[in-house]
Design a protein around this motif. Sequence first.
Motif, PDB file in Angstrom:
ATOM      1  N   SER A  70       0.826  -1.203   0.000  1.00 44.11           N
ATOM      2  CA  SER A  70       0.000   0.000   0.000  1.00 44.11           C
ATOM      3  C   SER A  70       0.865   1.260   0.000  1.00 44.11           C
ATOM      4  N   VAL A  71       1.917   1.259   0.806  1.00 48.45           N
ATOM      5  CA  VAL A  71       2.816   2.412   0.866  1.00 48.45           C
ATOM      6  C   VAL A  71       3.533   2.605  -0.467  1.00 48.45           C
ATOM      7  N   VAL A  72       4.049   1.514  -1.036  1.00 48.58           N
ATOM      8  CA  VAL A  72       4.773   1.601  -2.310  1.00 48.58           C
ATOM      9  C   VAL A  72       3.859   2.078  -3.423  1.00 48.58           C
ATOM     10  N   ASP A  73       2.645   1.543  -3.489  1.00 45.88           N
ATOM     11  CA  ASP A  73       1.708   1.956  -4.533  1.00 45.88           C
ATOM     12  C   ASP A  73       1.398   3.449  -4.432  1.00 45.88           C
ATOM     13  N   LYS A  74       1.223   3.935  -3.217  1.00 47.07           N
ATOM     14  CA  LYS A  74       0.940   5.358  -3.018  1.00 47.07           C
ATOM     15  C   LYS A  74       2.127   6.214  -3.468  1.00 47.07           C
ATOM     16  N   PHE A  75       3.336   5.764  -3.148  1.00 48.32           N
ATOM     17  CA  PHE A  75       4.531   6.509  -3.528  1.00 48.32           C
ATOM     18  C   PHE A  75       4.711   6.512  -5.047  1.00 48.32           C
ATOM     19  N   LEU A  76       4.528   5.363  -5.687  1.00 48.73           N
ATOM     20  CA  LEU A  76       4.686   5.284  -7.134  1.00 48.73           C
ATOM     21  C   LEU A  76       3.666   6.162  -7.849  1.00 48.73           C
ATOM     22  N   ASP A  77       2.450   6.153  -7.358  1.00 43.36           N
ATOM     23  CA  ASP A  77       1.403   6.994  -7.951  1.00 43.36           C
ATOM     24  C   ASP A  77       1.767   8.473  -7.802  1.00 43.36           C
ATOM     25  N   GLY A  78       2.296   8.848  -6.653  1.00 41.78           N
ATOM     26  CA  GLY A  78       2.683  10.234  -6.434  1.00 41.78           C
ATOM     27  C   GLY A  78       3.844  10.651  -7.324  1.00 41.78           C
ATOM     28  N   LEU A  79       4.795   9.745  -7.542  1.00 47.37           N
ATOM     29  CA  LEU A  79       5.939  10.070  -8.410  1.00 47.37           C
ATOM     30  C   LEU A  79       5.486  10.353  -9.832  1.00 47.37           C
ATOM     31  N   THR A  80       4.628   9.504 -10.378  1.00 44.77           N
ATOM     32  CA  THR A  80       4.182   9.710 -11.757  1.00 44.77           C
ATOM     33  C   THR A  80       3.341  10.981 -11.887  1.00 44.77           C
ATOM     34  N   LYS A  81       2.549  11.271 -10.872  1.00 44.85           N
ATOM     35  CA  LYS A  81       1.752  12.493 -10.911  1.00 44.85           C
ATOM     36  C   LYS A  81       2.616  13.745 -10.795  1.00 44.85           C
ATOM     37  N   ASN A  82       3.824  13.584 -10.241  1.00 47.93           N
ATOM     38  CA  ASN A  82       4.728  14.729 -10.075  1.00 47.93           C
ATOM     39  C   ASN A  82       5.843  14.749 -11.124  1.00 47.93           C
ATOM     40  N   GLY A  83       5.616  14.069 -12.236  1.00 48.55           N
ATOM     41  CA  GLY A  83       6.484  14.249 -13.382  1.00 48.55           C
ATOM     42  C   GLY A  83       7.609  13.252 -13.569  1.00 48.55           C
ATOM     43  N   ILE A  84       7.678  12.218 -12.735  1.00 48.33           N
ATOM     44  CA  ILE A  84       8.729  11.215 -12.906  1.00 48.33           C
ATOM     45  C   ILE A  84       8.284  10.187 -13.948  1.00 48.33           C
ATOM     46  N   ASP A  85       9.108   9.973 -14.963  1.00 47.79           N
ATOM     47  CA  ASP A  85       8.814   8.974 -15.986  1.00 47.79           C
ATOM     48  C   ASP A  85       8.889   7.577 -15.374  1.00 47.79           C
ATOM     49  N   LYS A  86       7.969   6.710 -15.783  1.00 45.19           N
ATOM     50  CA  LYS A  86       7.959   5.350 -15.245  1.00 45.19           C
ATOM     51  C   LYS A  86       9.263   4.616 -15.526  1.00 45.19           C
ATOM     52  N   ALA A  87       9.943   4.984 -16.630  1.00 47.02           N
ATOM     53  CA  ALA A  87      11.217   4.341 -16.967  1.00 47.02           C
ATOM     54  C   ALA A  87      12.312   4.696 -15.971  1.00 47.02           C
ATOM     55  N   ASP A  88      12.099   5.764 -15.196  1.00 46.37           N
ATOM     56  CA  ASP A  88      13.089   6.218 -14.208  1.00 46.37           C
ATOM     57  C   ASP A  88      12.786   5.694 -12.806  1.00 46.37           C
ATOM     58  N   ILE A  89      11.862   4.755 -12.705  1.00 46.98           N
ATOM     59  CA  ILE A  89      11.483   4.185 -11.412  1.00 46.98           C
ATOM     60  C   ILE A  89      11.697   2.670 -11.448  1.00 46.98           C
ATOM     61  N   GLN A  90      12.352   2.167 -10.432  1.00 44.18           N
ATOM     62  CA  GLN A  90      12.513   0.721 -10.276  1.00 44.18           C
ATOM     63  C   GLN A  90      11.985   0.323  -8.901  1.00 44.18           C
ATOM     64  N   SER A  91      11.108  -0.665  -8.889  1.00 44.29           N
ATOM     65  CA  SER A  91      10.520  -1.132  -7.634  1.00 44.29           C
ATOM     66  C   SER A  91      10.851  -2.603  -7.449  1.00 44.29           C
ATOM     67  N   SER A  92      11.390  -2.936  -6.306  1.00 40.04           N
ATOM     68  CA  SER A  92      11.792  -4.319  -6.052  1.00 40.04           C
ATOM     69  C   SER A  92      10.591  -5.164  -5.652  1.00 40.04           C
ATOM     70  N   ASN A  93      10.772  -6.474  -5.712  1.00 37.89           N
ATOM     71  CA  ASN A  93       9.753  -7.392  -5.218  1.00 37.89           C
ATOM     72  C   ASN A  93       9.705  -7.360  -3.695  1.00 37.89           C
ATOM     73  N   LEU A  94       8.640  -7.877  -3.163  1.00 38.82           N
ATOM     74  CA  LEU A  94       8.465  -7.919  -1.720  1.00 38.82           C
ATOM     75  C   LEU A  94       9.463  -8.880  -1.089  1.00 38.82           C
ATOM     76  N   TYR A  95      10.054  -8.459   0.015  1.00 35.55           N
ATOM     77  CA  TYR A  95      10.899  -9.347   0.817  1.00 35.55           C
ATOM     78  C   TYR A  95      10.175  -9.582   2.134  1.00 35.55           C
ATOM     79  N   LEU A  96       9.861 -10.856   2.417  1.00 36.99           N
ATOM     80  CA  LEU A  96       9.101 -11.203   3.613  1.00 36.99           C
ATOM     81  C   LEU A  96       9.863 -12.262   4.393  1.00 36.99           C
ATOM     82  N   SER A  97      10.044 -12.005   5.695  1.00 29.18           N
ATOM     83  CA  SER A  97      10.786 -12.969   6.519  1.00 29.18           C
ATOM     84  C   SER A  97      10.126 -13.097   7.888  1.00 29.18           C
ATOM     85  N   PRO A  98      10.062 -14.301   8.404  1.00 28.06           N
ATOM     86  CA  PRO A  98       9.509 -14.504   9.754  1.00 28.06           C
ATOM     87  C   PRO A  98      10.488 -13.996  10.804  1.00 28.06           C
TER      88      PRO A  98
END
Length: 235
Positions: A70-98
């Motif tokens: 949820s946090v990442v999606d909100k941040f990515l949406d804000g970046l694109t709305k503020n002029g960052i090209d999607k090609a300039d954004i890299q988002s990693s996969n989720l890392y989950l550990s017990p």
Amino acid sequence: MKKSFAGKWVVGALTASLAAAPVFANQPDFAHISTTGYGEIQAKPDMAEFSVRVVQSQMDADQAKQGVDSVVDKFLDGLTKNGIDKADIQSSNLYLSPQYHYPEKGKPELIGYRASRTVTVQVMDLDKLNNYLDLALESGINQVDNIQLKVKDEGQYQEAARMAAIKDAQSKASSLAKGFEQQLGNVWRIEYRQQMNQPVVMRAMAMDSKAESNSYQDSVITIRDRVDVTYRIGE
């Protein structure tokens, strides 16, 4: 369009030697001069790349995952709305550990799950860097891994540093030949040793307070190059 370099020429005073100096692994069997030329260009950063991370711990694995996503999606949406090209954004996969508690006696006890994701953003307009860091904070990002300051046209600066290194090597060879009353001949061998350039890296920080807003404005990137040259002499 003609481009100018945002920096100054700096050529280091370095050692050069006659014949016996071990600049090259295999020495020629004729009279020669071996020189090493260095060049530097100092440039003001005009772009940046930063990596941020959101980390959450929850008792339930799905809750930890959903919270981070949820946090990442909100941040990515804000970046694109503020002029960052999607090609300039890299988002990693989720890392989950017990996460476990290890009592002095008995078996380990599961106490929850830790989830994290990293987002890396390339900022082409350096003046907007602080705005994007503020956006990360507002979105729920809680850690900045690093901020790297760079230059867009690094290739041109590298070429300028290389030419400075060549001129440095030529100048040293000419000076040595003149000083030892020798005739400087043709170039016999050139070995190119490009230097590794490092961007300016700002310290990592927690997102419980804003990043130092103007700490990058006076930063300077030094771009280096090097060349080893052997000249014949006495011909």
